[in-house]
Design an enzyme around this catalytic site. Structure first.
Site, PDB file in Angstrom:
ATOM      1  N   ASP A 177      92.699  14.813  19.398  1.00 48.16           N
ATOM      2  CA  ASP A 177      92.834  13.340  19.458  1.00 48.16           C
ATOM      3  C   ASP A 177      93.220  12.873  17.943  1.00 48.16           C
ATOM      4  O   ASP A 177      93.021  13.329  16.895  1.00 48.16           O
ATOM      5  CB  ASP A 177      91.857  12.253  19.862  1.00 48.16           C
ATOM      6  CG  ASP A 177      91.491  12.686  20.935  1.00 48.16           C
ATOM      7  OD1 ASP A 177      91.276  13.310  22.058  1.00 48.16           O
ATOM      8  OD2 ASP A 177      90.335  11.968  21.270  1.00 48.16           O
ATOM      9  N   GLU A 202      87.959   7.382  27.461  1.00 50.43           N
ATOM     10  CA  GLU A 202      88.114   7.118  26.591  1.00 50.43           C
ATOM     11  C   GLU A 202      89.109   6.762  25.769  1.00 50.43           C
ATOM     12  O   GLU A 202      89.392   5.645  26.277  1.00 50.43           O
ATOM     13  CB  GLU A 202      88.185   9.084  26.247  1.00 50.43           C
ATOM     14  CG  GLU A 202      86.713   9.659  26.714  1.00 50.43           C
ATOM     15  CD  GLU A 202      86.927  11.271  26.893  1.00 50.43           C
ATOM     16  OE1 GLU A 202      85.857  11.762  26.083  1.00 50.43           O
ATOM     17  OE2 GLU A 202      87.316  11.653  27.076  1.00 50.43           O
TER      18      GLU A 202
HETATM   19  C1  FRU Z   1      88.698  12.469  23.685  1.00 44.14           C
HETATM   20  C2  FRU Z   1      87.270  12.681  23.174  1.00 44.14           C
HETATM   21  C3  FRU Z   1      87.088  11.404  22.263  1.00 44.14           C
HETATM   22  C4  FRU Z   1      86.028  12.105  22.129  1.00 44.14           C
HETATM   23  C5  FRU Z   1      86.571  12.589  20.950  1.00 44.14           C
HETATM   24  C6  FRU Z   1      85.561  14.542  20.172  1.00 44.14           C
HETATM   25  O1  FRU Z   1      89.840  13.445  23.500  1.00 44.14           O
HETATM   26  O2  FRU Z   1      86.820  13.269  23.951  1.00 44.14           O
HETATM   27  O3  FRU Z   1      85.964  10.631  23.600  1.00 44.14           O
HETATM   28  O4  FRU Z   1      85.731  11.221  20.645  1.00 44.14           O
HETATM   29  O5  FRU Z   1      87.883  13.481  22.261  1.00 44.14           O
HETATM   30  O6  FRU Z   1      86.676  15.205  19.591  1.00 44.14           O
END
Ligand code: FRU
Length: 504
Positions: free
Chosen positions: A42, A225
């Protein structure tokens, strides 16, 4: 390579070699952001401050698959050329540093300022805490702060962490912004399994109170998310805007349009309507910039990869790219508001010599007089009745990526099944086709395509519908073709620019 260089290279430690500039590896995007090496997911903490667009991101400093999550860091003055910086917030022996956001605390509400003139930048992120490493699934997530007193270049974790703890296993991805009318910080977070976006508020970023919950709503098939709540200007109505709530849900994204009254998000998207910022297989965890100058349209960046197969894509020594930064506006069609997206204008600075077609009738397959795997293409097609027409990229013999339009179904699709390597993961091969409903506008289909080695982004009809997909074509497959299966289609204009690399 000269003999002396061979000798010197032979003496270089491997890690140094791996950091050599280049960006010339197979599949390496030339105008999309990729880390020089290792795994990325992300985008995090997107914030504009003192002429710099900061880009933090989920990063594994130790390897090319997910793990050791920390915040990688890069800056840009134009959202096109990026400078890599050292890891900003590193995992420690207790916490992995998951996704979150970054704010400019101009009024020092947090009290982190140490000297007059300093403007604290504050990162609000999820700490992912595994208490017993023999039980990796037994974890806790809560919200932490780190701050910078040198304009985002070095970071200190706040000693009073966590600042928000519900004692929940899954509670993450805080997006914080300053809400002018209530003079408060607002945080949007998710309870992923419950399909809820929670809103909390704070006067000082350190103590938070619960405001409201939104959801379940829209698409609840996968966990939720990375929420974001922002004001988006209405196209053509100066000074007017609506609120947009965005969230990712595995393995895609959705958004809702409405109002935010300082406590609640009031959804106006009809219950039976699901709106997606992107209908392709490779757009996830998208969030927008904080603290942009007045009059600057919001800018969205997403992760151009997927949890279905992301860790096995055939790129090395890095994995994952970000989408192009996209400017956002809203428009209303009938009763429904929807986002319009376009790649930031500054990208045009990379354009080379224009190659153009005007009023070209199409029948069967026709070769466009340009080639390349690093190109921008703007095309307007007038399809014939019952036709399937479109464009093939990375074309060579029977291989190509198809961007097609089915007139009867009013569907725009990407088919990557014959676009190169799909062998590395069964799920990738399975997700070879993505489609979205795109009505013609005055009988025309307008496509704006950005193709960059292993990523294609297709913006249809002024960015009302977008599809992003990865592909891993043979580097020699660089033909561009137009097609009309039944014949009778017309390309009113097709403009193609080779794009220069944004990487030195
Ligand atoms: C989304 C996610 C988020 C988390 C991060 C962990 O892609 O799963 O929810 O904070 O990636 O790397």
């Amino acid at each position: 390579m000269k003999p002396l260089m061979v000798l010197l290279t032979g003496l270089m430690p491997f890690t140094l070699l791996a950091q050599q500039p280049g960006y010339k590896e197979p599949y390496r995007p030339q105008f999309h952001f990729t880390p020089r090496q290792n795994w990325m997911n992300d985008p995090n903490g997107l914030v504009y401050h003192k002429g710099e667009y900061h880009l933090f991101y989920q990063y594994n400093p130790m390897g090319n698959t997910w793990g050791h999550m920390s915040w990688g860091h890069a800056v840009s003055s134009d959202l096109v050329h990026w400078q890599h910086l050292p890891v900003a917030i590193a995992e420690d022996d207790k916490n992995m540093i998951f996704s979150g956001s970054c704010v400019v605390d101009k009024n020092n509400t947090s009290g982190f300022r140490k000297k007059a003139g300093q403007i604290p930048l504050v990162a609000i992120y999820t700490a992912h805490i595994i208490r017993d490493t023999s039980k990796r699934d037994d974890y806790l997530q809560n919200q932490h702060l780190a701050y910078s007193l040198d304009d985002g270049h070095s970071w200190t974790k706040y000693e009073g962490n966590p600042v928000l703890d519900l004692n929940k296993k899954d509670f993450r991805d805080p997006k914080v912004f300053w809400h002018v009318p209530t003079k408060k910080w607002i945080m949007a977070t998710v309870l992923p399994q419950e399909h809820i976006v929670q809103f909390h508020s704070s006067a000082d970023l350190k103590s938070w109170s619960h405001l409201s919950d939104f959801g379940p709503a829209g698409d609840t098939n996968g966990i939720w998310e990375c929420p974001d709540l922002l004001q988006v200007p209405i196209a053509g109505q100066a000074g007017k805007s609506k609120w947009v709530l965005i969230n990712s849900q595995q393995y895609t994204m959705q958004y809702f349009v409405g109002e935010f009254d300082g406590t609640r998000f009031l959804n106006e998207t009809p219950a039976d309507t699901i709106l997606r910022p992107d209908y392709g297989p490779d757009f996830y965890a998208g969030i927008t910039y904080n603290n942009l100058p007045a009059g600057h349209d919001p800018v969205l960046i997403g992760w151009a990869n997927s949890w279905k197969y992301g860790e096995s894509i055939p790129t090395s020594p890095w994995r994952s790219a970000f989408s192009l930064p996209r400017s956002l506006q809203l428009k209303k069609t009938g009763n429904t508001w929807s986002l319009l997206q376009e790649p930031v204008r500054k990208l045009q600075a990379l354009r080379g010599q224009l190659i153009e077609w005007k009023n070209q009738p199409l029948s069967g397959q026709m070769v466009f007089p340009a080639k390349g795997q690093v190109i921008e293409l703007e095309a307007e097609l007038v399809p014939a009745k019952n036709d399937i027409c479109g464009i093939r990229l990375a074309a060579d013999g029977g291989r190509s990526l198809v961007i097609g339009y089915d007139v009867d179904l009013q569907r725009l699709y990407i088919d990557r099944s014959k676009a190169g390597d799909t062998s590395f993961n069964k799920q990738f091969a399975a997700v070879h086709y993505a489609a979205a409903r795109v009505p013609l506008q005055d009988g025309r289909l307008r496509l704006h395509i950005l193709f960059d080695k292993s990523i294609v982004e297709v913006f249809a009809n002024e960015g009302a519908t977008v599809l992003t997909a990865q592909l891993f074509p043979d580097p020699a497959a660089n033909g561009i073709q137009f097609f009309s299966e039944k014949g009778g289609a017309l390309v009113t204009t097709a403009k193609c620019w080779p794009l220069r690399s944004a990487w030195k």
